[in-house]
Design a protein around this motif. Structure first.
Motif, PDB file in Angstrom:
ATOM      1  N   MET A 157       0.893  -1.165   0.000  1.00  0.00           N
ATOM      2  CA  MET A 157       0.000   0.000   0.000  1.00  0.00           C
ATOM      3  C   MET A 157       0.926   1.208   0.000  1.00  0.00           C
ATOM      4  O   MET A 157       1.229   1.782   1.027  1.00  0.00           O
ATOM      5  N   ILE A 159       3.188   4.531  -2.338  1.00  0.00           N
ATOM      6  CA  ILE A 159       3.361   5.498  -3.422  1.00  0.00           C
ATOM      7  C   ILE A 159       4.867   5.607  -3.666  1.00  0.00           C
ATOM      8  O   ILE A 159       5.641   5.606  -2.712  1.00  0.00           O
ATOM      9  N   PHE A 171       7.212   5.179  -0.235  1.00  0.00           N
ATOM     10  CA  PHE A 171       6.745   5.260   1.147  1.00  0.00           C
ATOM     11  C   PHE A 171       5.358   4.649   1.264  1.00  0.00           C
ATOM     12  O   PHE A 171       4.635   4.523   0.277  1.00  0.00           O
ATOM     13  N   MET A 211       5.290   0.222   7.610  1.00  0.00           N
ATOM     14  CA  MET A 211       5.041   1.607   7.220  1.00  0.00           C
ATOM     15  C   MET A 211       6.382   2.323   7.290  1.00  0.00           C
ATOM     16  O   MET A 211       6.968   2.478   8.370  1.00  0.00           O
TER      17      MET A 211
ATOM     18  N   ILE C 105      -5.264   5.735  -1.546  1.00  0.00           N
ATOM     19  CA  ILE C 105      -4.340   5.339  -0.480  1.00  0.00           C
ATOM     20  C   ILE C 105      -3.973   6.601   0.287  1.00  0.00           C
ATOM     21  O   ILE C 105      -3.565   7.581  -0.324  1.00  0.00           O
ATOM     22  N   LEU C 107      -1.599   7.622   3.598  1.00  0.00           N
ATOM     23  CA  LEU C 107      -0.554   7.098   4.479  1.00  0.00           C
ATOM     24  C   LEU C 107      -0.188   8.171   5.499  1.00  0.00           C
ATOM     25  O   LEU C 107       0.258   9.250   5.108  1.00  0.00           O
ATOM     26  N   ASP C 108      -0.375   7.873   6.778  1.00  0.00           N
ATOM     27  CA  ASP C 108      -0.180   8.886   7.810  1.00  0.00           C
ATOM     28  C   ASP C 108       0.941   8.547   8.781  1.00  0.00           C
ATOM     29  O   ASP C 108       1.211   7.367   9.051  1.00  0.00           O
ATOM     30  N   ALA C 127      -7.458   3.116   2.828  1.00  0.00           N
ATOM     31  CA  ALA C 127      -7.096   2.458   1.573  1.00  0.00           C
ATOM     32  C   ALA C 127      -8.398   1.902   1.036  1.00  0.00           C
ATOM     33  O   ALA C 127      -9.127   1.218   1.754  1.00  0.00           O
ATOM     34  N   ASN C 427      -3.904  14.265  -8.391  1.00  0.00           N
ATOM     35  CA  ASN C 427      -4.337  13.158  -7.535  1.00  0.00           C
ATOM     36  C   ASN C 427      -3.285  12.658  -6.556  1.00  0.00           C
ATOM     37  O   ASN C 427      -3.465  11.600  -5.964  1.00  0.00           O
ATOM     38  N   ILE C 428      -2.192  13.386  -6.424  1.00  0.00           N
ATOM     39  CA  ILE C 428      -1.176  13.032  -5.415  1.00  0.00           C
ATOM     40  C   ILE C 428      -0.957  14.255  -4.544  1.00  0.00           C
ATOM     41  O   ILE C 428      -0.625  15.333  -5.050  1.00  0.00           O
ATOM     42  N   PHE C 430       0.438  15.777  -0.626  1.00  0.00           N
ATOM     43  CA  PHE C 430       1.161  15.618   0.635  1.00  0.00           C
ATOM     44  C   PHE C 430       0.671  16.705   1.573  1.00  0.00           C
ATOM     45  O   PHE C 430       0.524  17.860   1.172  1.00  0.00           O
ATOM     46  N   GLY C 458       0.638  11.295   3.001  1.00  0.00           N
ATOM     47  CA  GLY C 458       0.843  11.194   1.562  1.00  0.00           C
ATOM     48  C   GLY C 458      -0.369  10.467   1.011  1.00  0.00           C
ATOM     49  O   GLY C 458      -0.785   9.443   1.557  1.00  0.00           O
ATOM     50  N   GLN C 459      -0.972  11.004  -0.043  1.00  0.00           N
ATOM     51  CA  GLN C 459      -2.177  10.350  -0.562  1.00  0.00           C
ATOM     52  C   GLN C 459      -2.181  10.338  -2.080  1.00  0.00           C
ATOM     53  O   GLN C 459      -1.598  11.197  -2.735  1.00  0.00           O
ATOM     54  N   ILE C 460      -2.806   9.307  -2.600  1.00  0.00           N
ATOM     55  CA  ILE C 460      -2.999   9.208  -4.036  1.00  0.00           C
ATOM     56  C   ILE C 460      -4.400   8.666  -4.258  1.00  0.00           C
ATOM     57  O   ILE C 460      -4.906   7.893  -3.446  1.00  0.00           O
ATOM     58  N   ASP C 461      -5.047   9.091  -5.312  1.00  0.00           N
ATOM     59  CA  ASP C 461      -6.272   8.395  -5.699  1.00  0.00           C
ATOM     60  C   ASP C 461      -6.180   8.033  -7.165  1.00  0.00           C
ATOM     61  O   ASP C 461      -5.531   8.711  -7.957  1.00  0.00           O
TER      62      ASP C 461
END
Lengths: 462, 462, 462
Positions: A157, A159, A171, A211, C105, C107-108, C127, C427-428, C430, C458-461
């Motif tokens: 999971m 990027i 990450f 993670m 996704i 991610l924290d 996710a 779509n990405i 931070f 960090g996120q992506i869709d």
């Protein structure tokens, strides 16, 4: 003469345009008509009608031409859909975007006979579905749902950013750089289970997915992975505490890196900090058989660990159908409540194995990735062939004995495995493993125990 | 004459090539120019220029031709993407590979009124996403994640080999060959829930999905399924014990197998061994309503079962918009601690139902599969139609009473259901069921209990 | 003359057909040949041969033409595959069907410092993988599996009917019409977490996804959502009780609704009935930081609630790179065991925030949906740009104090957040948030507590 000159000029001009490829004209007819008219072979009226007809012909041809261009352009611009090898991949025309959807199914059955009792069982060892892809050229991602041991959890999971020259930066929840077996997908490992070396790495909280953030650099025959991590999603099941963390790196080098002949050398170092808040730790694991009802290998209670480090060494080689592989990992732990005694726990684990393809294939090593990949049988079942056959032997050893303020604890033992793999196609594999395990002072009854297991797997990845 | 002969020869030769289909030429022009030149109608210089122009015309046409061929070839070779009926399927050009991605959503609400109290509830009855496909012509697979009763679990998770003439071989987690309702997808069953016959089969560990291997043979109007299995992923929730196992088979025959008129006959036999290691067994189930807070039907405690066998009989028929269906299953159990008394438990369950399409459709029977499939309404909502309407009635009966060393236990009862289904499209269905349940000596209060439930469902599959 | 007339007629006839677009003919040649023959320029024999050649040329051209048509038709009829922005969408040619596969996704990582202790942690915050699509023009569906807080659950799981003029009808597990933050996807919210206003709405059982039915109407600058629901799949974890239910509506209006300049006004009303069967209720929540080990905000024990209502007010505005947003929600609860005292609990919560794009982008408001959507950076990383930067500040306040038969309970407090967002691509994203929380009489130690948290995502869709 005037007319002839004119016609020459016209024809010349038209011919020069005719050099432009694939532009259908009707120049010959148009010019012939002009000449015939000029010569009086046809009347001006005929000329008019015929020239119109010729023009109409040309227009029709041009329209076809334009339609072809349009269809070709549309086809070029559309994303490319591929099912190569049964793997679904959609890729944008410019290659900047892609989406892949796939997964794996591993179906196991096993029969155990041991001093601790007999058991027969089955399970879906692993079932995974993923979506992964490329985004705006520089980025990629993977979202993978996994099922194992009757639990569904998140696997990869992450990027990645791929446009920085020196290294790929990744990450999220993903594999830390440690261990040749750990870096090799479960789709491609030679035996049904990774060795107890991997189990020990997992138990120490160092291997597997976590993670974190890693950098990955490589040349044609080397790789360097560096990572820092907190706990992985499969380990971090509560919010109410600090998470363990670690840093480490792995370097690999292939002095020989040919297609069917290569040598792999690797080393890894990992530092792990335990934020256990006074909890006493210890790890037990199965005898390289996931359906095993018991976990005979154990460190016992090793007290409150502060931190630990591990050093791993790897070597592997492929010589045509033969290959050999070995890993050694040493674990040195520090414990607050044991350290005054100078007897902090440390552990040794190693394995060595060899494999031979009866049908002449080679294991597929990637010097740029520092791991092993997909074996492609010379003959594929469904395309007239009968698959690839591989015979393999492994010996694994773990010494988990240690002294602590709680007295001597832990045990040692080994697992010997003979395996037979049938690769029906590049992505369908059947495996049979027979393991013999001998453990001193086993985890349950504290007696020496012998056992064996016959286990089988059918797997596909898509 | 020399020229004419030559031109004839040339034209003849060119004509013969012109028979090759779809190769654009410019023969008429080339030959006309030659004749006109030879006759002196045009000069040699004109001829030269015109012939060049004609050649250029031909080249342009050829280039267009080549581009068409290239585009057509590319289009032919690309995998075919289909959304037929809203189902995504990608298929390789040669048909050897395919990938399908789909699933189902079933949304339920229910209101209960019974001697045991009232309740109102809702749930996602089933939500599933699957990836399935064909691999290297001879193989297929399915990976399906399912959600039901607030749990996510693995459903179909199997690999099949399809190239053996006598039978398809399938292994992994999949449906065992038993029961007409069990063999009919929950997308296609006539009532919201399968009958208590299915519940009894499930409770005996015989029906539903299990980790096993089956062979499936069929002719135009018969099927034969044979299977052997351990426990399924939904039942096998712990590693620490031997798994139950079973073997069984099902045969079906359709003396009439027309499109809207058919008769189905079937029989199944199943032997089940219980590896319960001294545990006492017993099964309770709901009154054909999944949201039911209680499970009034029960076998009670039937002691330590060794094994059991079941015999199932099936019959169904379709006469245009009418259809009828019935199943009977007899269970004969053997118990170690009861067997000395000669009063091992045995159970009887059966149901019978009829359905009628008010809008004239027919239930869709497959004699080659031995089950029922998708109903296609004559008019589709969204395409100008208004869907199909089906009215159905079912009566189910279970006698679970038995005597054991623990005294008389278990109970008996029935469920009557009236159902109304609206098929808005072939894959969108709305259902309403009203059930009356009467159970003697119910599972909780040990008194006779009456209850009823009104439940509704909206479902889609994709 | 006769011949000329004939040729005129023929040419005229042929020309008229030549008007039909893109039907390649060879009229000019055919007619020229006829004229030349008629004039005696070529012999009848030559004519025959040349006419045949011309016919063959025409046939070849026609064949090419036909192939082009066929390829073009095939391309037109095939479903369209798109990867626009990295989102996979397959659409049928007629637009009546589509399938999309995607997900997200997040991610924290977070570090907490507070009077209650320090903590460091990480998680996959969200996710999700979904399949959604259109069916038979009038229908759509979405099936979404989500992962959060180490649990996998069902998120959107619904079917919609879209062909009724006044409103879209949706049923299943989906968002109820309440709250601007709630209606804005977690992919697009300005801060890492929604405010404590949303937490309070969730706690009251009113917001978020539920099993229910909603209607959704809109004009160019207004929306109206009405809904009725039972419990959602994430709340309804047991079968054995009546489910809570609620009804409510939300209306929005945008007096200014330009692309980069708009004003949003909204109001919502919700009635919630608690079927708690004598259970005492109370809600606690985290300080706008999901990894927080503690939930300092609390209503305390508010007794046995019968029902409650909430009134929400919303306002937001965008002026180029600036935007502001605010929500207020008032909760008025009725309790059987408190009501005699006239001191039924009621709560007040609100937040206000502003954001500014340093790189000149605007938040993306949709007046037709009544919510905020995707921000598209002016420069995209991977396409030569360097992304968008957004700075944001939020102040949130919750007053959860109340008196009951159990005495004074609950507490009040606030959270101040500064956030920095980097949109690398559309779509990405931070995110970095720093929160300060101050709570009187906190949930654990009943003392005033201060704390702060630094958290990153960090996120992506896709």
């Amino acid at each position: 003469m005037k007319f002839k000159m004119l016609s020459l000029v016209i024809v010349g001009a038209l011919l020069s345009t005719a050099v432009i490829p694939a532009q259908a004209n009707n120049d010959a007819m148009m010019n012939l008509l002009k000449i015939l008219r000029d010569k009086g072979t046809i009347t001006a009226q005929d000329y008019e009608l015929l020239a119109n007809a010729a023009k109409a012909d040309k227009e029709a041809t041009d329209a076809t031409e334009a339609k072809v261009e349009k269809v070709a352009k549309k086809a070029d611009e559309a994303p490319k859909v591929s099912l190569k090898g049964g793997h679904l991949k959609i890729k944008s025309n410019d290659g900047d975007f892609s989406t892949q959807i796939g997964g794996r199914i591993m179906l196991d059955a096993a029969a155990f006979r041991s001093d601790l009792g007999d058991e027969t069982g089955s399970e879906v060892r692993r079932a995974r579905i993923f979506v992964k892809g490329k985004m705006y050229k520089d980025w990629d991602y993977k979202a993978q749902i996994g099922y194992a041991g009757n639990l569904i959890s998140m696997k990869d999971m992450y990027i990645s950013y791929n446009a920085w020259e020196p290294a790929r930066i990744r990450f999220g929840n993903h594999h830390m750089p440690l261990g040749l077996e750990q870096q090799t997908s479960s789709k491609y490992i030679t035996f049904m289970e990774r060795s107890i070396v991997s189990d020990a790495q997992d138990g120490a909280g160092e291997a597997g997915r976590a993670m974190g953030i890693t950098s990955f650099s490589h040349g044609d025959n080397w790789t360097l992975g560096l990572g820092a991590h907190l706990e992985g999603t499969s380990k971090n099941l509560a919010f109410e505490e600090n998470e363990d963390w670690g840093v480490g790196g792995r370097v690999t080098f292939a002095p020989i890196a040919e297609k069917t002949k290569n040598i792999h050398l690797g080393a890894a170092y990992h530092y792990q900090s335990y934020e256990n808040d006074g909890k006493e730790l210890g790890v037990s694991f199965r005898p390289e058989a996931h359906l095993s009802p018991v976990k005979p290998f154990t460190t016992g209670n090793v007290g409150q660990l502060d931190d630990g480090l591990s050093i791993g060494l790897e070597a592997a080689g492929v010589w045509g159908p033969f290959s050999a592989q070995s890993e050694y990992t040493y674990f040195d732990m520090n414990s607050s409540n044991n350290s005054t005694k100078g007897d902090d726990p440390n552990f040794n684990t190693w394995y060595v194995y060899g494999s031979y393809f009866l049908t002449g294939e080679s294991r597929s090593y990637s010097a740029k990735k520092g791991n092993f990949g997909r074996v492609k049988p010379k003959g594929i079942v469904g395309q007239g062939g009968s698959g690839a056959w591989e015979l393999a032997l492994r010996y694994s050893y773990a010494d988990l004995e240690n002294k602590s303020s709680f007295g001597a604890t832990g045990n040692k033992g080994d697992v010997s495995t003979i395996g037979l793999n049938w690769y029906a196609t590049p992505n369908i594999r059947f495996m049979a493993n027979y393991n013999w395990t001998a453990v001193d002072n086993n985890n349950l009854t504290k007696e020496d125990v012998d056992g064996n297991v016959f286990q089988m797997r059918g797997q596909i990845d898509f």
